[in-house]
Design a protein around this motif. Structure first.
Motif, PDB file in Angstrom:
ATOM      1  N   TRP A  39      -7.208  82.211 -13.754  1.00 23.82           N
ATOM      2  CA  TRP A  39      -7.011  83.641 -14.019  1.00 23.82           C
ATOM      3  C   TRP A  39      -8.128  84.488 -13.418  1.00 23.82           C
ATOM      4  CZ3 TRP A  39      -6.017  79.926 -17.778  1.00 23.82           C
ATOM      5  CH2 TRP A  39      -4.684  79.823 -18.181  1.00 23.82           C
ATOM      6  N   LEU A  40      -9.366  84.022 -13.502  1.00 21.24           N
ATOM      7  CA  LEU A  40     -10.494  84.812 -13.020  1.00 21.24           C
ATOM      8  C   LEU A  40     -10.804  84.569 -11.552  1.00 21.24           C
ATOM      9  CD1 LEU A  40     -12.978  84.439 -16.030  1.00 21.24           C
ATOM     10  CD2 LEU A  40     -11.366  86.302 -15.554  1.00 21.24           C
ATOM     11  N   GLY A  41     -10.473  83.368 -11.063  1.00 21.48           N
ATOM     12  CA  GLY A  41     -10.838  83.001  -9.704  1.00 21.48           C
ATOM     13  C   GLY A  41     -12.161  82.254  -9.690  1.00 21.48           C
ATOM     14  N   ALA A  42     -12.294  81.342  -8.744  1.00 19.48           N
ATOM     15  CA  ALA A  42     -13.501  80.515  -8.684  1.00 19.48           C
ATOM     16  C   ALA A  42     -14.746  81.339  -8.393  1.00 19.48           C
ATOM     17  CB  ALA A  42     -13.326  79.428  -7.622  1.00 19.48           C
TER      18      ALA A  42
ATOM     19  N   VAL B  20     -16.564  73.529 -18.785  1.00 24.63           N
ATOM     20  CA  VAL B  20     -15.141  73.408 -19.117  1.00 24.63           C
ATOM     21  C   VAL B  20     -14.512  74.790 -19.243  1.00 24.63           C
ATOM     22  CG1 VAL B  20     -13.528  72.708 -20.923  1.00 24.63           C
ATOM     23  CG2 VAL B  20     -15.315  71.137 -20.177  1.00 24.63           C
ATOM     24  N   MET B  21     -15.232  75.727 -19.876  1.00 26.31           N
ATOM     25  CA  MET B  21     -14.730  77.089 -20.013  1.00 26.31           C
ATOM     26  C   MET B  21     -14.527  77.737 -18.648  1.00 26.31           C
ATOM     27  SD  MET B  21     -16.562  80.282 -21.994  1.00 26.31           S
ATOM     28  CE  MET B  21     -17.209  79.098 -23.176  1.00 26.31           C
ATOM     29  N   GLN B  22     -15.489  77.533 -17.748  1.00 25.13           N
ATOM     30  CA  GLN B  22     -15.364  78.107 -16.408  1.00 25.13           C
ATOM     31  C   GLN B  22     -14.153  77.548 -15.668  1.00 25.13           C
ATOM     32  OE1 GLN B  22     -19.273  77.116 -14.879  1.00 25.13           O
ATOM     33  NE2 GLN B  22     -19.931  79.234 -14.984  1.00 25.13           N
ATOM     34  N   GLU B  23     -13.949  76.242 -15.759  1.00 25.40           N
ATOM     35  CA  GLU B  23     -12.827  75.623 -15.057  1.00 25.40           C
ATOM     36  C   GLU B  23     -11.488  76.075 -15.629  1.00 25.40           C
ATOM     37  OE1 GLU B  23     -12.511  73.723 -12.374  1.00 25.40           O
ATOM     38  OE2 GLU B  23     -14.650  73.941 -11.978  1.00 25.40           O
ATOM     39  N   LEU B  24     -11.379  76.124 -16.954  1.00 26.35           N
ATOM     40  CA  LEU B  24     -10.108  76.497 -17.572  1.00 26.35           C
ATOM     41  C   LEU B  24      -9.741  77.953 -17.306  1.00 26.35           C
ATOM     42  CD1 LEU B  24     -10.297  74.671 -21.035  1.00 26.35           C
ATOM     43  CD2 LEU B  24      -9.111  73.949 -18.959  1.00 26.35           C
TER      44      LEU B  24
END
Length: 291
Positions: A258-261, A250-254
């Motif tokens: 901003w960070l990019g996939a 969830v943290m990665q998706e949210l």
């Protein structure tokens, strides 16, 4: 970010977290009982995905039947690796088992690449349209993936906490010598554990592969998020592994807008390093489980 985007990212994170929870749980079980991080878990996932692909391409089987065969095949590979390698290293240091797991992973990856090639492959899955609820998009295939992952996790937790297999496994994890003195047949128990680990890894590989392309390296690339989830949740804690996988995904998706996939893997490294520095036991683990 508007609330619709937030909900869509949250849904994607939960689905991905449930998939990551399968290999994270497999790693946690080995870490809690055998006391070493099984670096071959990602390649067990790859083996399961390619076994399912083979059943689809060569025999024309539906995905659910191919997944069952893949789980059985990968369980056999994991059980054989335990009998031939890790059981013989049980009295050695953790580093010996870890290096052997890394070597096993390279061997499996090389064999898969030699036999199947390095082309990107996909599962034969019917294309479906997403359901749209005022901007909130839900794919039926994602619901199916989440449902299968949840059902599989529920079965594993029933095995761990409601059966004699789970009680004996916890006894061996707490004190192998005392468990052996109590009449628990540790060798048979650990073999069954590794069969379960192989089946879990294969299922995670198939579910992950159904959302992406499958290559000989894709399981290895999924190892770091699974390992980070295990550490975040608490080494040796099955519940913590699932919770860690959900929180991390969830943290990665949210943060992806901003960070990019492409930086999701880097975030796993950051979470892994941060947890090891700030709270090595994780959210639900105990420091004494690692020795």
């Amino acid at each position: 970010m508007v609330w619709i985007d937030f909900v869509n990212l949250l849904i994607n994170g939960v689905v991905e977290g449930l998939v990551v929870a399968l290999p994270a749980l497999a790693m946690t079980l080995v870490m809690g009982v055998n006391r070493f991080p099984n670096a071959a878990t990602g390649d067990f996932m790859t083996a399961g995905a390619f076994a399912a692909l083979a059943m689809q391409l060569l025999a024309g089987w539906p995905l659910w039947a191919a997944t069952v065969v893949a789980a059985l095949v990968t369980a056999g590979v994991a059980g054989l690796s335990h009998e031939l390698i890790f059981r013989r290293l049980a009295r050695q240091t953790m580093v010996a088992s870890l290096l052997s797991a890394i070597g096993l992973g390279f061997l499996l990856r090389s064999l898969i690449g030699y036999v199947a090639g390095h082309d990107q492959r996909t599962f034969q899955i019917p294309l479906v349209r997403a359901w749209n609820f005022s901007g909130v998009r839900v794919l039926p295939s994602d619901l199916a993936i989440a449902g299968v992952a949840l059902a599989s996790l529920a079965v594993v937790f029933v095995l761990l906490f409601k059966t004699s297999f789970g009680r004996q496994l916890r006894a061996v994890a707490d004190s192998p010598d005392l468990a052996r003195a109590s009449g628990i047949r540790a060798r048979s128990l650990l073999l069954r554990l590794w069969l379960l680990v192989g089946a879990l890894s294969a299922l995670g590989g198939v579910l992950l592969g159904s959302k992406a392309v499958v290559t000989p390296d894709f399981g290895w690339e999924s190892l770091i998020p699974a390992f980070a989830a295990m550490v975040l949740g608490g080494i040796g804690s099955p519940v913590g592994a699932v919770l860690g996988a959900l929180l991390l995904s969830v943290m990665q998706e949210l943060l992806s807008p901003w960070l990019g996939a492409s930086y999701k893997l880097a975030l796993s490294f950051v979470v892994l390093a941060g947890v090891l520095v700030v709270r090595p036991a994780g959210l639900m683990g105990r420091v004494e489980l690692v020795r």
